[in-house]
Design a protein around this motif. Structure first.
Motif, PDB file in Angstrom:
ATOM      1  N   ALA A 213       0.823  -1.210   0.000  1.00 24.54           N
ATOM      2  CA  ALA A 213       0.000   0.000   0.000  1.00 24.54           C
ATOM      3  C   ALA A 213       0.860   1.264   0.000  1.00 24.54           C
ATOM      4  O   ALA A 213       0.504   2.268  -0.618  1.00 24.54           O
ATOM      5  CB  ALA A 213      -0.934   0.002   1.208  1.00 24.54           C
ATOM      6  N   SER A 214       2.012   1.207   0.676  1.00 26.07           N
ATOM      7  CA  SER A 214       2.870   2.392   0.715  1.00 26.07           C
ATOM      8  C   SER A 214       3.417   2.725  -0.667  1.00 26.07           C
ATOM      9  O   SER A 214       3.585   3.898  -1.008  1.00 26.07           O
ATOM     10  CB  SER A 214       4.023   2.186   1.705  1.00 26.07           C
ATOM     11  N   TRP A 215       3.684   1.699  -1.472  1.00 26.32           N
ATOM     12  CA  TRP A 215       4.160   1.937  -2.842  1.00 26.32           C
ATOM     13  C   TRP A 215       3.047   2.507  -3.708  1.00 26.32           C
ATOM     14  O   TRP A 215       3.243   3.448  -4.469  1.00 26.32           O
ATOM     15  CB  TRP A 215       4.709   0.644  -3.438  1.00 26.32           C
ATOM     16  N   TRP A 216       1.847   1.954  -3.582  1.00 26.51           N
ATOM     17  CA  TRP A 216       0.708   2.495  -4.334  1.00 26.51           C
ATOM     18  C   TRP A 216       0.383   3.920  -3.843  1.00 26.51           C
ATOM     19  O   TRP A 216       0.017   4.774  -4.638  1.00 26.51           O
ATOM     20  CB  TRP A 216      -0.488   1.568  -4.202  1.00 26.51           C
ATOM     21  N   HIS A 217       0.542   4.155  -2.540  1.00 28.79           N
ATOM     22  CA  HIS A 217       0.296   5.475  -1.972  1.00 28.79           C
ATOM     23  C   HIS A 217       1.202   6.517  -2.637  1.00 28.79           C
ATOM     24  O   HIS A 217       0.738   7.586  -3.058  1.00 28.79           O
ATOM     25  CB  HIS A 217       0.556   5.431  -0.463  1.00 28.79           C
ATOM     26  N   ARG A 218       2.492   6.207  -2.740  1.00 27.89           N
ATOM     27  CA  ARG A 218       3.416   7.142  -3.398  1.00 27.89           C
ATOM     28  C   ARG A 218       2.980   7.407  -4.839  1.00 27.89           C
ATOM     29  O   ARG A 218       2.975   8.545  -5.305  1.00 27.89           O
ATOM     30  CB  ARG A 218       4.837   6.589  -3.365  1.00 27.89           C
ATOM     31  N   ALA A 224      -1.595  12.218  -8.830  1.00 22.79           N
ATOM     32  CA  ALA A 224      -2.305  13.467  -8.535  1.00 22.79           C
ATOM     33  C   ALA A 224      -1.566  14.657  -9.151  1.00 22.79           C
ATOM     34  O   ALA A 224      -2.193  15.586  -9.689  1.00 22.79           O
ATOM     35  CB  ALA A 224      -2.441  13.657  -7.026  1.00 22.79           C
ATOM     36  N   ASN A 225      -0.223  14.633  -9.110  1.00 20.24           N
ATOM     37  CA  ASN A 225       0.556  15.694  -9.744  1.00 20.24           C
ATOM     38  C   ASN A 225       0.391  15.675 -11.264  1.00 20.24           C
ATOM     39  O   ASN A 225       0.366  16.728 -11.911  1.00 20.24           O
ATOM     40  CB  ASN A 225       2.036  15.557  -9.367  1.00 20.24           C
ATOM     41  N   ILE A 226       0.274  14.470 -11.826  1.00 17.12           N
ATOM     42  CA  ILE A 226       0.021  14.353 -13.262  1.00 17.12           C
ATOM     43  C   ILE A 226      -1.347  14.940 -13.607  1.00 17.12           C
ATOM     44  O   ILE A 226      -1.496  15.702 -14.572  1.00 17.12           O
ATOM     45  CB  ILE A 226       0.097  12.883 -13.709  1.00 17.12           C
ATOM     46  N   GLN A 227      -2.352  14.588 -12.815  1.00 20.42           N
ATOM     47  CA  GLN A 227      -3.697  15.097 -13.059  1.00 20.42           C
ATOM     48  C   GLN A 227      -3.731  16.628 -12.994  1.00 20.42           C
ATOM     49  O   GLN A 227      -4.416  17.273 -13.793  1.00 20.42           O
ATOM     50  CB  GLN A 227      -4.676  14.513 -12.037  1.00 20.42           C
ATOM     51  N   LEU A 228      -3.003  17.193 -12.050  1.00 21.89           N
ATOM     52  CA  LEU A 228      -2.967  18.649 -11.924  1.00 21.89           C
ATOM     53  C   LEU A 228      -2.398  19.296 -13.177  1.00 21.89           C
ATOM     54  O   LEU A 228      -2.901  20.330 -13.630  1.00 21.89           O
ATOM     55  CB  LEU A 228      -2.114  19.036 -10.703  1.00 21.89           C
TER      56      LEU A 228
END
Length: 267
Positions: A213-218, A224-228
């Motif tokens: 989950a920590s890898w998917w979290h990163r 999210a930065n890509i979406q922005l």
């Protein structure tokens, strides 16, 4: 004259309407997974990387960058660097556009800067997120005693993937290596490393699931930065390590607000 004015007004309205439609078209995103051209040895899979400074590799990088710039024509090139590095990246890029910056042996420069310049000076943006890392410490502490069979399978998988990766870097051209790394087979193989150990600690702390989950979290943060950056009308090229792209590709496939463009035909 009244009829002519009405026709001009109608044509103008149609033109404005067409421009509005184009402006609202979903962003197009192309994902390019790479190896780290200067490998710091931080990944679980240790690879002796192909020399991208050779004459053949440099010739290919130049041709590949030109093809991406001309045929995809990105408005923005997103690179795997920390967002806090953006100011320095901008300085380096402006120097490069003026012919005053020698490209370091790193994919963000060797590919990212080349493509952006060839595309007419497209924006370059850092999109990495490093506050969250792959937190596998508890997993590696528990796996040998709590799940020895999974530990053995994990060790075998890492050894096999390492051997395969080293063989690819030793025998393939840069073009063939990048093509192989961006295949569905390699993306599945990469993600399988995390899923193999996911069950470790199930019902008792969930060390395996929390590590995965920590890898998917990163990668969720990176996406999210890509979406922005990928607002309507944009054409965004994302260049990052193949392990990130393996996960981010799944996010993009489910993103109804953006359109994926395959890189397969560009190698």
């Amino acid at each position: 004259m009244k009829k002519l004015s009405a026709l001009v007004l109608l044509a103008t309205s149609l033109l404005i309407g067409a421009q509005t439609v184009r402006a609202e078209e979903p962003a197009q995103i192309m994902l390019l997974g790479t190896f780290h051209f200067t490998n710091p040895g931080l990944d679980t899979v240790k690879t002796s990387v192909l020399d991208v400074t050779s004459a053949d590799s440099q010739q290919y990088l130049q041709a590949f960058s030109q093809k991406l710039a001309q045929d995809f024509a990105p408005t923005d090139v997103l690179l795997e660097c920390a967002v806090g590095f953006q100011g320095k990246l901008n300085e380096q890029y402006q120097q490069y556009l003026k012919g005053e910056f020698t490209l370091p042996v790193n994919e963000i420069y060797q590919l990212g800067f080349r493509v952006a310049k060839a595309a007419g000076g497209s924006a370059v943006r850092c999109f990495d997120e490093r506050e969250i890392q792959w937190n596998a410490g508890p997993l590696f502490e528990q796996m040998p005693t709590k799940a020895p069979a999974i530990q053995a399978a994990f060790d075998t998988l890492i050894a096999d993937v390492t051997a395969q990766s080293n063989d690819m870097h030793r025998t393939l051209s840069l073009a063939d290596l990048l093509r192989a790394m961006n295949s569905e087979q390699q993306y599945r193989l990469n993600k399988s490393i995390y899923l193999l150990s996911n069950e470790v600690g199930a019902g008792d702390g969930f060390a395996g699931a929390d590590a995965a989950a920590s890898w998917w979290h990163r990668n969720f943060r990176m996406y999210a930065n890509i979406q922005l950056a990928a607002s309507p009308g944009k054409r965004v090229l994302v260049i990052a390590g193949q392990g990130h792209i393996a996960v981010i590709k799944d996010f993009l496939a489910s993103d109804t607000q953006r359109k994926a463009v395959s890189v397969d035909s560009f190698f």
